[in-house]
Design a protein around this motif. Structure first.
Motif, PDB file in Angstrom:
ATOM      1  N   GLY A  69       6.139   0.431   4.292  1.00 30.77           N
ATOM      2  CA  GLY A  69       5.573   1.638   4.869  1.00 30.77           C
ATOM      3  C   GLY A  69       5.387   2.802   3.925  1.00 30.77           C
ATOM      4  O   GLY A  69       4.899   3.865   4.332  1.00 30.77           O
ATOM      5  N   TYR A  92       3.473   2.830   1.064  1.00 32.32           N
ATOM      6  CA  TYR A  92       2.197   2.853   0.347  1.00 32.32           C
ATOM      7  C   TYR A  92       1.042   2.522   1.288  1.00 32.32           C
ATOM      8  O   TYR A  92       1.169   1.677   2.174  1.00 32.32           O
ATOM      9  CB  TYR A  92       2.199   1.861  -0.817  1.00 32.32           C
ATOM     10  CG  TYR A  92       3.051   2.293  -1.998  1.00 32.32           C
ATOM     11  CD1 TYR A  92       2.496   3.013  -3.048  1.00 32.32           C
ATOM     12  CD2 TYR A  92       4.415   1.983  -2.045  1.00 32.32           C
ATOM     13  CE1 TYR A  92       3.272   3.409  -4.129  1.00 32.32           C
ATOM     14  CE2 TYR A  92       5.206   2.383  -3.117  1.00 32.32           C
ATOM     15  CZ  TYR A  92       4.622   3.098  -4.157  1.00 32.32           C
ATOM     16  OH  TYR A  92       5.398   3.499  -5.213  1.00 32.32           O
ATOM     17  N   GLN A  93      -0.084   3.219   1.047  1.00 29.98           N
ATOM     18  CA  GLN A  93      -1.334   2.945   1.742  1.00 29.98           C
ATOM     19  C   GLN A  93      -2.374   2.509   0.691  1.00 29.98           C
ATOM     20  O   GLN A  93      -2.200   2.779  -0.505  1.00 29.98           O
ATOM     21  CB  GLN A  93      -1.825   4.199   2.472  1.00 29.98           C
ATOM     22  CG  GLN A  93      -0.868   4.707   3.536  1.00 29.98           C
ATOM     23  CD  GLN A  93      -0.612   3.680   4.624  1.00 29.98           C
ATOM     24  OE1 GLN A  93      -1.546   2.972   5.054  1.00 29.98           O
ATOM     25  NE2 GLN A  93       0.630   3.582   5.076  1.00 29.98           N
ATOM     26  N   PRO A  94      -3.455   1.844   1.125  1.00 32.66           N
ATOM     27  CA  PRO A  94      -4.449   1.373   0.151  1.00 32.66           C
ATOM     28  C   PRO A  94      -4.948   2.456  -0.802  1.00 32.66           C
ATOM     29  O   PRO A  94      -5.128   2.200  -1.999  1.00 32.66           O
ATOM     30  CB  PRO A  94      -5.566   0.836   1.041  1.00 32.66           C
ATOM     31  CG  PRO A  94      -4.856   0.367   2.273  1.00 32.66           C
ATOM     32  CD  PRO A  94      -3.752   1.357   2.491  1.00 32.66           C
ATOM     33  N   GLN A  95      -5.153   3.664  -0.295  1.00 29.40           N
ATOM     34  CA  GLN A  95      -5.656   4.727  -1.171  1.00 29.40           C
ATOM     35  C   GLN A  95      -4.658   5.100  -2.263  1.00 29.40           C
ATOM     36  O   GLN A  95      -5.039   5.596  -3.331  1.00 29.40           O
ATOM     37  CB  GLN A  95      -6.029   5.974  -0.366  1.00 29.40           C
ATOM     38  CG  GLN A  95      -4.892   6.614   0.425  1.00 29.40           C
ATOM     39  CD  GLN A  95      -4.801   6.100   1.851  1.00 29.40           C
ATOM     40  OE1 GLN A  95      -5.216   4.969   2.134  1.00 29.40           O
ATOM     41  NE2 GLN A  95      -4.292   6.943   2.747  1.00 29.40           N
ATOM     42  N   ASP A  96      -3.376   4.823  -2.019  1.00 33.25           N
ATOM     43  CA  ASP A  96      -2.366   5.104  -3.040  1.00 33.25           C
ATOM     44  C   ASP A  96      -2.485   4.159  -4.233  1.00 33.25           C
ATOM     45  O   ASP A  96      -1.993   4.461  -5.324  1.00 33.25           O
ATOM     46  CB  ASP A  96      -0.957   4.976  -2.451  1.00 33.25           C
ATOM     47  CG  ASP A  96      -0.700   5.938  -1.309  1.00 33.25           C
ATOM     48  OD1 ASP A  96      -1.161   7.096  -1.396  1.00 33.25           O
ATOM     49  OD2 ASP A  96      -0.045   5.536  -0.327  1.00 33.25           O
ATOM     50  N   ASN A 134       4.430  -3.368  -0.074  1.00 37.17           N
ATOM     51  CA  ASN A 134       4.914  -3.319   1.316  1.00 37.17           C
ATOM     52  C   ASN A 134       6.127  -4.207   1.522  1.00 37.17           C
ATOM     53  O   ASN A 134       6.971  -3.929   2.381  1.00 37.17           O
ATOM     54  CB  ASN A 134       3.795  -3.715   2.284  1.00 37.17           C
ATOM     55  CG  ASN A 134       2.898  -2.543   2.622  1.00 37.17           C
ATOM     56  OD1 ASN A 134       3.298  -1.388   2.492  1.00 37.17           O
ATOM     57  ND2 ASN A 134       1.680  -2.837   3.046  1.00 37.17           N
ATOM     58  N   MET A 165      -0.778  -3.949  -2.284  1.00 36.33           N
ATOM     59  CA  MET A 165      -0.262  -3.660  -0.937  1.00 36.33           C
ATOM     60  C   MET A 165       0.715  -4.742  -0.486  1.00 36.33           C
ATOM     61  O   MET A 165       1.755  -4.444   0.127  1.00 36.33           O
ATOM     62  CB  MET A 165      -1.421  -3.535   0.060  1.00 36.33           C
ATOM     63  CG  MET A 165      -2.218  -2.241  -0.084  1.00 36.33           C
ATOM     64  SD  MET A 165      -1.203  -0.753   0.131  1.00 36.33           S
ATOM     65  CE  MET A 165      -0.663  -0.966   1.839  1.00 36.33           C
TER      66      MET A 165
END
Length: 212
Positions: free
Chosen positions: A34, A36-40, A29, A25
């Protein structure tokens, strides 16, 4: 007869999942704000850094790996932890005469640091890291190299891990395999790859090697 156990490291012996996701992350980032999110980042657990960054940004692989390793190293000790019962079980297995090895997609120096944190440095006879091979799991090369260094045959060992790469790599190398139910991606995910055994707790290995 089982003579040796080959272990993946991240997500199998040492809980590094939080560290890995936070590191990805931080790097992503900064490079792709913006997006990528943790689940990605869950899908990045298992493959080598080179494989992952080649998929994301093929022209920036070395640069992104450098940034990843710098942040990961800085925050390593505060964000990793031993899985319950791991070292205690490894000690018992060693006392039983089992030879222990690590086959990982991490660099050897980072593996050594993690082993030191959990007090398990003395338990492993052979350590194979990404810097020892040309091809990582699921290619059989690292597992076959471990067998060569141990002087053992395929029938003598079990490859244990938390990801598809570990199970597929073991099968490609012709060895028995075991998944771990505490894998971040879950037990059901690992069952798809048909490991020979599934560990609900690290101590399950004791009965498995006795039966095998």
């Amino acid at each position: 007869m089982t003579k040796a156990l080959l272990f993946d490291f991240d997500g199998t012996l040492l809980d590094t999942n939080g560290l890995i996701i936070e590191t990805f992350m931080h790097v992503l980032n900064e490079r792709f704000p913006g997006q990528y999110q943790p689940q990605d980042c869950v899908r990045f657990l298992g493959p080598s850094l080179a494989e992952t960054f080649k998929e994301i940004a093929p022209d920036e692989v070395d640069e992104l790996i450098g940034k990843y390793r710098a942040w990961n190293l800085e925050h390593h000790d505060e964000l990793v932890k031993e899985y319950e019962g791991v070292v205690e079980t490894l000690e018992k297995l060693k006392e039983m005469g089992l030879r222990l090895a690590i086959v990982s997609t991490k660099r050897r120096n980072t593996i050594a640091r993690g082993l030191e944190i959990i007090g398990a440095t003395h338990l492993f006879e052979v350590i194979i890291g990404v810097d020892d091979v040309s091809h990582v799991k699921p290619d059989p090369e690292p597992i076959l190299l471990a067998l060569e260094k141990l002087g053992l045959n395929q029938s003598d060992v079990i490859m244990i891990g938390d990801n598809s790469h570990d199970i597929e790599g073991g099968k490609n190398a012709g060895v028995r395999t075991a998944g771990v139910a505490w894998a971040f991606k879950g037990k059901d995910f690992l069952q798809q790859f048909n490991p020979d055994y599934m560990l609900n707790h690290m101590s399950d290995l004791i009965s498995i090697v006795k039966e095998a």
